[in-house]
Design a protein around this motif. Structure first.
Motif, PDB file in Angstrom:
ATOM      1  N   ASP A  35     -89.081  80.531  45.986  1.00 47.48           N
ATOM      2  CA  ASP A  35     -88.977  81.360  45.285  1.00 47.48           C
ATOM      3  C   ASP A  35     -88.236  81.741  45.422  1.00 47.48           C
ATOM      4  N   VAL A  36     -87.896  83.361  45.185  1.00 45.07           N
ATOM      5  CA  VAL A  36     -86.694  83.471  44.735  1.00 45.07           C
ATOM      6  C   VAL A  36     -86.149  84.433  46.381  1.00 45.07           C
ATOM      7  N   ASP A 104     -92.785  87.400  41.581  1.00 46.93           N
ATOM      8  CA  ASP A 104     -94.088  86.138  42.186  1.00 46.93           C
ATOM      9  C   ASP A 104     -93.174  86.032  43.451  1.00 46.93           C
ATOM     10  N   MET A 105     -94.184  86.408  44.294  1.00 45.84           N
ATOM     11  CA  MET A 105     -94.161  85.350  45.820  1.00 45.84           C
ATOM     12  C   MET A 105     -94.775  83.793  45.789  1.00 45.84           C
ATOM     13  N   TRP A 106     -94.084  82.833  46.444  1.00 47.28           N
ATOM     14  CA  TRP A 106     -94.517  81.882  46.980  1.00 47.28           C
ATOM     15  C   TRP A 106     -96.172  82.139  47.097  1.00 47.28           C
ATOM     16  N   GLU A 107     -97.188  80.811  46.052  1.00 46.79           N
ATOM     17  CA  GLU A 107     -98.897  81.302  46.617  1.00 46.79           C
ATOM     18  C   GLU A 107     -98.852  80.721  47.638  1.00 46.79           C
ATOM     19  N   GLU A 108     -98.371  80.337  48.626  1.00 48.01           N
ATOM     20  CA  GLU A 108     -98.408  79.700  50.008  1.00 48.01           C
ATOM     21  C   GLU A 108     -98.084  80.673  50.539  1.00 48.01           C
ATOM     22  N   SER A 109     -97.682  82.055  50.226  1.00 48.84           N
ATOM     23  CA  SER A 109     -96.882  82.589  51.342  1.00 48.84           C
ATOM     24  C   SER A 109     -98.047  83.718  52.200  1.00 48.84           C
ATOM     25  N   VAL A 110     -98.485  84.117  53.335  1.00 50.24           N
ATOM     26  CA  VAL A 110     -99.133  83.975  54.488  1.00 50.24           C
ATOM     27  C   VAL A 110     -99.041  85.850  54.412  1.00 50.24           C
ATOM     28  N   GLN A 111     -98.156  86.356  54.067  1.00 50.35           N
ATOM     29  CA  GLN A 111     -97.930  87.962  53.981  1.00 50.35           C
ATOM     30  C   GLN A 111     -97.023  88.627  53.372  1.00 50.35           C
TER      31      GLN A 111
END
Length: 118
Positions: A35-36, A104-111
């Motif tokens: 992601d960006v 949008d953030m990467w879908e696997e971002s945890v926080q």
């Protein structure tokens, strides 16, 4: 060649290779990260250090060549200072505005530290 010249040549080569490695790592991060925000991180941290190492190698190279005044070195030190100052701040501002614009953030971002309502 004297021993001092050999040591300085090896040191210059190490700085240039190290700087090239960090710049290449930033380019690779730009291509590979999802992601960006991750890409912004990769293209700021690595190349900033890489450019600083290459500039230090340039200072060492021209210092050993002789015939240059101290004004030349101060310009290179100013380049290092301004890149160190502006690149991370600029990337932070761009990523914060991207977040505010709804990228949008990467879908696997945890926080998500900027998420409101937590």
């Amino acid at each position: 060649m004297s021993l001092t010249e050999i040591i300085l040549s090896v040191l210059i080569c190490i700085f240039i290779l190290g700087g090239s490695f960090f710049i290449f790592a930033g380019i690779l991060g730009l291509i590979r990260f999802p992601d960006v925000y991750c890409r912004m991180h990769a293209t700021t941290k690595g190349p900033t250090l890489g450019i600083m190492l290459v500039m230090v190698a340039s200072i060492l190279f021209f210092a050993t060549a002789g015939g240059h005044e101290g004004f030349f070195y101060s310009r290179e030190l100013l380049v290092i200072f301004f890149i160190l100052l502006t690149a991370p701040v600029g990337a932070h501002m761009l990523s914060k505005n991207a977040y505010r614009a709804g990228v949008d953030m990467w879908e696997e971002s945890v926080q998500d530290d900027w998420k409101r309502g937590d």
